[in-house]
Structures are given as structure tokens and as C-alpha cells.
Design a protein around this motif. Structure first.
Motif, short mmCIF file in Angstrom:
data_model
loop_
_atom_site.label_atom_id
_atom_site.label_comp_id
_atom_site.label_asym_id
_atom_site.label_seq_id
_atom_site.Cartn_x
_atom_site.Cartn_y
_atom_site.Cartn_z
N LEU A 59 11.69 -3.38 -4.91
CA LEU A 59 10.47 -4.16 -4.70
C LEU A 59 9.45 -3.41 -3.84
O LEU A 59 8.24 -3.65 -3.96
N VAL A 60 9.90 -2.48 -3.02
CA VAL A 60 8.99 -1.76 -2.12
C VAL A 60 8.03 -0.86 -2.90
O VAL A 60 6.86 -0.72 -2.52
N TYR A 61 8.49 -0.26 -3.97
CA TYR A 61 7.68 0.73 -4.68
C TYR A 61 6.36 0.18 -5.23
O TYR A 61 5.31 0.77 -4.96
N PRO A 62 6.35 -0.91 -5.98
CA PRO A 62 5.06 -1.39 -6.49
C PRO A 62 4.13 -1.85 -5.36
O PRO A 62 2.91 -1.68 -5.45
N VAL A 63 4.69 -2.41 -4.30
CA VAL A 63 3.87 -2.84 -3.18
C VAL A 63 3.24 -1.62 -2.50
O VAL A 63 2.03 -1.59 -2.23
N ALA A 64 4.07 -0.60 -2.23
CA ALA A 64 3.56 0.61 -1.57
C ALA A 64 2.49 1.29 -2.43
O ALA A 64 1.42 1.64 -1.92
N TRP A 65 2.78 1.47 -3.72
CA TRP A 65 1.82 2.17 -4.57
C TRP A 65 0.53 1.40 -4.77
O TRP A 65 -0.54 1.98 -4.87
N THR A 66 0.61 0.08 -4.80
CA THR A 66 -0.62 -0.71 -4.92
C THR A 66 -1.49 -0.48 -3.68
O THR A 66 -2.71 -0.27 -3.80
N GLY A 67 -0.90 -0.49 -2.51
CA GLY A 67 -1.66 -0.24 -1.29
C GLY A 67 -2.20 1.18 -1.22
O GLY A 67 -3.36 1.39 -0.84
N ILE A 68 -1.38 2.13 -1.58
CA ILE A 68 -1.81 3.54 -1.56
C ILE A 68 -2.97 3.74 -2.53
O ILE A 68 -3.98 4.36 -2.18
N GLN A 69 -2.83 3.23 -3.73
CA GLN A 69 -3.88 3.42 -4.72
C GLN A 69 -5.15 2.64 -4.36
O GLN A 69 -6.25 3.11 -4.65
N ALA A 70 -5.01 1.49 -3.72
CA ALA A 70 -6.21 0.78 -3.25
C ALA A 70 -6.95 1.63 -2.22
O ALA A 70 -8.18 1.74 -2.26
N TRP A 153 3.64 8.55 2.40
CA TRP A 153 4.58 8.10 1.38
C TRP A 153 5.17 9.28 0.61
O TRP A 153 6.37 9.32 0.37
N VAL A 154 4.33 10.21 0.21
CA VAL A 154 4.82 11.33 -0.60
C VAL A 154 5.70 12.26 0.23
O VAL A 154 6.64 12.85 -0.30
N SER A 155 5.46 12.36 1.53
CA SER A 155 6.35 13.13 2.39
C SER A 155 7.75 12.51 2.36
O SER A 155 8.76 13.21 2.17
N PHE A 156 7.81 11.20 2.54
CA PHE A 156 9.08 10.49 2.45
C PHE A 156 9.68 10.61 1.05
O PHE A 156 10.88 10.88 0.89
#
Length: 169
Positions: A59-70, A153-156
Motif C-alpha cells: 500500500l505504501v508504493y502508490p501513496v509514495a509515488w502519488t506524492g512524489i509525482q505531485a 525515495w529512489v535512494s531507499f
């Protein structure tokens, strides 16, 4: 009457359409190969991989990517509206490269089921993200700051991808 060349950025409406369109396209292209219920074979493959304990829940992935892409959409918007300059051009080149990298990573890792190349692609995206932050900060400080979540995020994700590669190769 001579036509004067425009040195400024795009209009706010044009910039918004382009920035939102680019990040949406990257997310949709990346989703084509991701381990979602629409891709049960990929989902099974990913679930079977030996992953480290620090792997986030799905569940973390779509939430993280939505925030990053925003954040990236707003940073791209700011750059697209900014006055033309070599710094802006460099920042926009990194911004576009990041969108391509975001879209392509899922295809490499999930689509081709290549954990090794996925780790390499993640590291390359990380380098591009750092380049974006550095270049964007020269053109628009806020746009540069908006790239920091991608770097984090990409570092992690690179550490995670490398460990998945190591455990499954």
C-alpha cells in the motif's frame, strides 16, 4: 512590424497541462508492468521474491509515488513557466529524464523480471534525481526542493532493489 521571440516560459495553462500530462503518463506507463491485481502473474512473481525485512507494505508504493509525482508536477510546472535560461533548460532535461526513468523502471524490474538491471536502473534514476535537484535549484529554488522526495525515495528504493537482487540471484 517585427515579431519578437518569446524568452519566457509557457503560459500557466500550457505548463500545467504539460507537467500534469508528463507525470500522469509516467505513472500510467509504469503501472503497465507493476504487480497489481490487473497483473496477477507479476504479482505472484514479486510476492515469491525473497525481500528484506525493511520492504514497505504494498500500500505504501502508490501513496509514495502519488506524492512524489505531485511534487515533480508542481516543480515541472514552475520550471515550464520560468524565464528561459541555460539553468532552466538543464533542469527541464533532468525533469524529463526522471519521468522516463520512473516510467521505465517498472518495465525493467517487473516487466522483464530483472532484479539486477532494476537495481542499476534505480541507481541511474537516483543520479538523475540528484541532477534534477541541483539544476532545478539554480533555476527555481522551490522546484529544486520539490525534487528532494524523489531523491529520498529512489535512494531507499535502490538499496531495496540491490538487496532483492542479491537475495534472489
Amino acid at each position: 512590424m517585427a515579431i519578437q521571440a518569446r524568452t519566457g516560459g509557457l503560459s500557466p495553462a500550457q505548463a500545467a497541462v504539460l507537467a500534469i500530462g508528463a507525470v500522469t503518463a509516467a505513472l500510467l506507463i509504469g503501472r503497465r508492468a507493476s504487480p497489481t491485481p490487473e497483473h496477477p502473474r507479476t504479482q505472484r512473481w514479486y510476492r515469491r521474491l525473497d525481500k528484506p525485512d525493511y520492504t514497505p507494505p504494498s500500500l505504501v508504493y502508490p501513496v509514495a509515488w502519488t506524492g512524489i509525482q505531485a511534487s515533480l508536477a508542481y516543480g515541472g510546472y514552475r520550471l515550464l513557466c520560468a524565464e528561459g535560461s541555460p539553468e532552466r533548460t538543464t533542469a527541464l532535461a533532468f525533469w524529463a529524464a526522471n519521468q522516463v526513468g520512473i516510467a521505465g523502471w517498472s518495465e525493467v524490474f517487473f516487466g522483464h523480471r530483472s532484479t539486477g538491471w532494476g537495481a542499476v536502473a534505480s541507481a541511474a534514476l537516483g543520479a538523475s534525481a540528484v541532477g534534477y535537484v541541483a539544476a532545478a535549484s539554480q533555476a527555481d529554488k522551490t522546484a529544486g526542493q520539490l525534487g528532494i522526495p524523489l531523491v529520498a525515495w529512489v535512494s531507499f528504493a535502490t538499496l531495496l532493489a540491490e538487496e532483492i537482487w542479491r537475495k534472489n540471484d
